[in-house]
Design an enzyme around this catalytic site. Structure first.
Site, PDB file in Angstrom:
ATOM      1  N   PRO A  26      13.158 -51.269  22.955  1.00  0.00           N
ATOM      2  CA  PRO A  26      12.491 -52.456  23.471  1.00  0.00           C
ATOM      3  C   PRO A  26      12.282 -52.343  24.975  1.00  0.00           C
ATOM      4  O   PRO A  26      13.192 -51.942  25.702  1.00  0.00           O
ATOM      5  CB  PRO A  26      13.460 -53.589  23.131  1.00  0.00           C
ATOM      6  CG  PRO A  26      14.785 -52.922  22.989  1.00  0.00           C
ATOM      7  CD  PRO A  26      14.518 -51.549  22.481  1.00  0.00           C
ATOM      8  N   CYS A 113      21.033 -53.806  29.851  1.00  0.00           N
ATOM      9  CA  CYS A 113      20.101 -54.193  30.907  1.00  0.00           C
ATOM     10  C   CYS A 113      20.787 -54.155  32.276  1.00  0.00           C
ATOM     11  O   CYS A 113      21.842 -54.769  32.466  1.00  0.00           O
ATOM     12  CB  CYS A 113      19.565 -55.592  30.639  1.00  0.00           C
ATOM     13  SG  CYS A 113      18.299 -56.103  31.817  1.00  0.00           S
ATOM     14  N   ASP A 219      15.889 -39.959  29.049  1.00  0.00           N
ATOM     15  CA  ASP A 219      15.182 -38.729  29.430  1.00  0.00           C
ATOM     16  C   ASP A 219      14.579 -37.976  28.246  1.00  0.00           C
ATOM     17  O   ASP A 219      14.550 -36.747  28.222  1.00  0.00           O
ATOM     18  CB  ASP A 219      16.102 -37.794  30.222  1.00  0.00           C
ATOM     19  CG  ASP A 219      16.491 -38.372  31.580  1.00  0.00           C
ATOM     20  OD1 ASP A 219      15.895 -39.394  31.973  1.00  0.00           O
ATOM     21  OD2 ASP A 219      17.382 -37.813  32.226  1.00  0.00           O
TER      22      ASP A 219
END
EC number: 1.3.1.-
Length: 382
Positions: A26, A113, A219
């Site tokens: 998301p 987050c 990554d």
């Protein structure tokens, strides 16, 4: 590069078979229903494509913007929703609404987050440091979802910073409380999106969490990156975020790689232009033409990255206002330009590491289960 054998195994997350074991992460302002559909069209319909993160409190309050954000396509299955929450009570209420009204088939929980407006109130990547509160929130979601058979998964980071690592405890707690999988973004909150992800942490988490799948994140900008992560860490699947920005066809490449098939060649600029058009139309269908085309603007640089397009045409596409104008401008692109090698380089936000903003006294007692004051008022996690 050869495909690691275990990379070809699908994931079982509750009643859902995730094949190949690939998840669209998301991303705020990105993974709306239009972008998810585009990624699904290139990839497998049985991978997971997760909607933008929403807050449990906003669901409980039925915030109008939030209710639009959790829109799913008519044929979108499984419907994957990511929830953010800091209060077990709000989490329980939100999950009961989601499963009771049949709004999702899978709930992921965000504890990764790193943005200051979230961590300063003890949310996101700050919260797993409070082990007992973290346990209560995960338990609340799992128990609320269980009667409907909706699986709950948990995503987190390595820790707040290198002095406060939380991922091994978080993984074990999530496993204990009934989460069906865990995903690790192999950076600390202090790193944000800078530097390199520490894939060795994914390997250590895989050793610590043995009864449920462990997914790796960080990554992955190409299918080869995904294969290398699985080979180096032993993780059961991958979560892709910034790597698919301007490259929704990455999900087709991942499907081929995980099935041991040859990777398709990168698209020529003409094909990229066609995808840009398709993205614009999907956004227009979802948001209306004016808002949808304006939303497309932020994607233009990612789609054109590495192609010698020319400053004037690039600038015009970044300011496009209508679908007709989009068609005209895309028509000016040289369709025969080959896909550039530089397109596999990092895209999206990177920034610099920074000290994590935390509530006063947050680090004093990791066993304190007190709900952070005011954190549940947030309606967007960034």
């Amino acid at each position: 590069m050869s495909t690691a054998l275990h990379a070809t195994k699908p994931l079982k997350i509750g009643r859902h078979l995730v094949d190949p074991a690939v998840v669209l992460a998301p991303m705020a302002g990105i993974t709306n229903v239009a972008f998810r559909q585009l990624c699904r069209e290139f990839g497998s319909p049985t991978s997971l494509y997760v909607c933008e993160m929403i807050t449990a409190r906003a669901v409980v309050e039925r915030d109008s913007k939030t209710m639009q954000m959790i829109t799913f396509g008519e044929h979108e299955r499984p419907r994957s929703m990511q929830l953010y929450g800091v209060d077990p009570t709000s989490m329980t209420e939100a999950v009961k609404i989601i499963v009771g009204e049949d709004r999702a088939d899978h709930v992921d929980m965000n504890f990764g987050c790193p943005v200051p407006k979230v961590t300063r109130k003890g949310g996101g990547a700050a919260l797993p440091y409070k082990r007992q509160l973290f346990r209560r929130i995960v338990r609340a979601a799992v128990r609320a979802a269980e009667p409907a058979g909706v699986p709950v998964t948990v995503k987190f980071r390595i820790g707040i910073d290198t002095d406060h690592l939380t991922y091994l405890d978080a993984g074990r707690i999530a496993e204990d409380e009934g989460a069906r999988a865990v995903a690790l973004h192999a950076r600390t909150a202090a790193q944000r999106y800078s530097g390199q992800a520490d894939w060795s942490a994914i390997a250590r988490l895989k050793e610590a969490v043995t009864s449920i799948p462990v997914l790796g994140n960080g990554d992955i900008f190409s299918a080869r990156d995904a294969l290398r992560m699985v080979a180096e860490t032993g993780c059961d699947g991958v979560v892709v975020g910034r790597g698919c920005l301007g490259r929704p066809w990455l999900f087709g490449e991942l499907q081929a790689a995980f099935r041991g098939e040859p990777l398709p060649p990168g698209p020529r600029l003409g094909e990229v232009g066609a995808v840009l058009r398709r993205h614009g139309r999907l956004l227009a269908d979802f948001l209306g033409e004016d808002k949808g085309v304006r939303d497309l603007r932020k994607h233009v640089a990612w789609y054109l990255k590495g192609f010698p397009v020319g400053a004037e045409l690039r600038r015009s596409l970044a300011m496009v206002s209508t679908l007709a104008e989009l068609d005209d401008l895309v028509g000016r692109l040289d369709p025969d330009l080959e896909f550039p090698d530089s397109a596999d380089e990092p895209r999206g936000r990177q920034g610099s590491p920074a000290k994590v903003v935390l509530p006063e006294g947050w680090l004093d007692d990791p066993e304190d289960a007190t709900v952070p004051a005011g954190a549940d008022e947030l309606h967007s996690g960034g």
